[in-house]
Design a protein around this motif. Structure first.
Motif, PDB file in Angstrom:
ATOM      1  N   VAL A  70       0.842  -1.150   0.179  1.00 40.88           N
ATOM      2  CA  VAL A  70       0.040   0.188  -0.001  1.00 40.88           C
ATOM      3  C   VAL A  70       1.062   1.230  -0.005  1.00 40.88           C
ATOM      4  N   LEU A  73       2.313   2.050  -3.348  1.00 39.12           N
ATOM      5  CA  LEU A  73       1.504   2.492  -4.327  1.00 39.12           C
ATOM      6  C   LEU A  73       0.918   3.745  -4.117  1.00 39.12           C
ATOM      7  N   MET A  74       1.073   4.310  -2.931  1.00 41.43           N
ATOM      8  CA  MET A  74       0.400   5.615  -2.250  1.00 41.43           C
ATOM      9  C   MET A  74       1.861   6.600  -2.878  1.00 41.43           C
ATOM     10  N   GLN A 108      -3.066  -8.617  -2.980  1.00 47.03           N
ATOM     11  CA  GLN A 108      -4.234  -7.745  -3.527  1.00 47.03           C
ATOM     12  C   GLN A 108      -5.553  -7.940  -2.666  1.00 47.03           C
ATOM     13  N   LYS A 112      -7.790  -5.769   0.300  1.00 42.80           N
ATOM     14  CA  LYS A 112      -8.946  -5.549   0.159  1.00 42.80           C
ATOM     15  C   LYS A 112      -9.890  -5.778   1.316  1.00 42.80           C
ATOM     16  N   ILE A 117      -9.113  -1.446   1.127  1.00 39.48           N
ATOM     17  CA  ILE A 117      -8.428  -0.787   0.221  1.00 39.48           C
ATOM     18  C   ILE A 117      -8.251  -1.655  -1.068  1.00 39.48           C
ATOM     19  N   TYR A 118      -8.674  -0.779  -2.553  1.00 31.77           N
ATOM     20  CA  TYR A 118      -8.648  -1.566  -3.555  1.00 31.77           C
ATOM     21  C   TYR A 118      -7.551  -1.415  -4.294  1.00 31.77           C
ATOM     22  N   ILE A 119      -6.922  -2.338  -4.682  1.00 33.21           N
ATOM     23  CA  ILE A 119      -5.565  -2.120  -5.882  1.00 33.21           C
ATOM     24  C   ILE A 119      -6.275  -2.454  -7.054  1.00 33.21           C
ATOM     25  N   TYR A 129      -0.790  -0.889 -12.099  1.00 31.74           N
ATOM     26  CA  TYR A 129      -1.649  -1.050 -10.737  1.00 31.74           C
ATOM     27  C   TYR A 129      -1.712   0.068  -9.987  1.00 31.74           C
ATOM     28  N   ILE A 131      -4.006   2.547  -6.490  1.00 25.89           N
ATOM     29  CA  ILE A 131      -4.958   2.367  -5.402  1.00 25.89           C
ATOM     30  C   ILE A 131      -6.136   3.166  -5.848  1.00 25.89           C
ATOM     31  N   ASP A 132      -7.452   2.601  -5.936  1.00 30.86           N
ATOM     32  CA  ASP A 132      -8.713   3.096  -6.402  1.00 30.86           C
ATOM     33  C   ASP A 132      -9.075   3.936  -5.113  1.00 30.86           C
ATOM     34  N   PRO A 134      -7.929   6.851  -3.626  1.00 29.33           N
ATOM     35  CA  PRO A 134      -6.983   6.998  -2.692  1.00 29.33           C
ATOM     36  C   PRO A 134      -7.279   8.245  -1.483  1.00 29.33           C
TER      37      PRO A 134
END
Length: 372
Positions: A70, A73-74, A108, A112, A117-119, A129, A131-132, A134
């Motif tokens: 996470v 990706l952030m 992943q 969720k 948290i959705y990737i 990929y 983070i949906d 955020p």
């Protein structure tokens, strides 16, 4: 907005809305920071392990991997799987092994289920990929703090060269009672506490139903329903029937579970309870509009670190930059204003301005006749 079918519903019910971080949770010693993070993460790992002690260490390592994923990706926003795998090979948490695609997909799904948290993968952007939504992570103080603190904890534990080089403010009250209170919250257990209030000659012992934990200005607090006062209100038909109190953990001298359980009131909203508050002092009065003028470039500081979540810049009057707040002018608010010294001035409303002026005059009186 999508909603997860959460496998670890205990995580979301017990922690995501009942543990509030409203100031930076930091310690001036790296080890204290590790202990502070570990206190909270101990309960999450326990929930994730479903009571199996053999799985505790394994789950702790997995949670570390999830937080790492996470976090990158952030920071990087969008990454291909190859880029993620390369970053994993370079991570101090890893021994240089690549990240298998199947393992990545398992992570992943777990992220969720556990953190909601959705990737997602954008096939049109080279299968990157991301983070949906955020903002759902950054807008949740507790979840955001949890991810960032554990990401830091990952780094410290993996690379001891950083120990002693990351400085945090001390929170003296967190270590003793945070764990049993959080555990009682998770299991809805009534606590009997002995509380020594400031200015009171003797401690008092009473029951509480712990609802939420909140940290403000280096102190942990528990927000709890009082069975005693709630019972009085109910018997006399007073409103509200449920009475909540806030207790500082460092004023608790003893605490134990009394064997009773309670049901959390589904109508209780911790955000509404502290709406307009600047700390832990609450008020039945509605928030008011307060305008503050910032001087000498202090507006830049306020833009990067607002005095309150409701802060909004509304312009300039030639003397300084004006900021608007929707707050309850309690003593917590006045302390925040006074802490800025001569860099801010309350412009309106007049009664709040007068209150601040009276406090400033009282402070000035302490120094009269003592000047060189």
């Amino acid at each position: 907005m999508r909603h997860a079918v959460n496998l670890c519903t205990a995580w979301r019910i017990c922690f995501s809305h009942r543990l509030k971080i409203s100031s930076n949770v930091k310690n001036n010693k790296t080890q204290d920071f590790i202990e502070c993070c570990a206190i909270v993460w101990h309960h999450i790992v326990s929930i994730f392990a479903y009571g199996n002690k053999k799985n505790h260490n394994m789950n702790a390592n997995l949670l570390g991997r999830y937080v790492w994923l996470v976090d990158i990706l952030m920071r990087h926003k969008r990454l291909t799987f190859d880029e993620i795998s390369r970053l994993w090979q370079e991570s101090s948490l890893n021994c240089g092994d690549p990240l298998p695609l199947r393992t990545f997909h398992n992570h992943q799904k777990a992220i969720k289920d556990i953190f909601d948290i959705y990737i997602d993968c954008d096939k049109k952007d080279g299968y990157r990929y991301f983070i949906d939504e955020p903002e759902r992570l950054t807008g949740n103080n507790f979840r955001s703090w949890l991810i960032s603190s554990y990401a830091t904890l990952n780094q410290i534990k993996a690379d001891r060269r950083l120990e002693g080089r990351i400085i945090y403010e001390d929170i003296p009250s967190g270590q003793t009672w945070l764990t049993p209170i959080a555990d009682a919250m998770r299991r809805n257990r009534v606590l009997t506490i002995t509380h020594q209030g400031f200015g009171r000659p003797e401690p008092t012992t009473f029951d509480i139903e712990p609802y939420c934990l909140k940290v403000v200005k280096r102190r942990w607090y528990v927000v709890a329903r009082s069975p005693y006062y709630s019972g009085i209100n109910k018997s006399k038909g007073r409103f509200p029937a449920d009475v909540f109190r806030v207790y500082a953990l460092d004023r608790i001298t003893d605490l134990y579970e009394n064997g009773e359980t309670f049901n959390v009131n589904p109508g209780f909203d911790i955000d509404r309870y502290f709406e307009g508050c600047c700390g832990v002092i609450t008020s039945d009065e509605p928030p008011v509009r307060v305008v503050v003028r910032a001087y000498g470039g202090f507006d830049d500081y306020l833009r990067t670190l607002p005095l309150h979540e409701s802060q909004r810049e509304i312009g300039s009057d030639g003397k300084g930059v004006l900021f608007e707040y929707r707050v309850k002018p309690t003593y917590d608010f006045y302390q925040i204003i006074l802490a800025q010294g001569g860099q801010v001035e309350v412009v309106s409303p007049e009664d709040v301005r007068d209150d601040v002026a009276a406090l400033v005059r009282n402070m000035a009186a302490y120094y009269k006749g003592k000047e060189e």
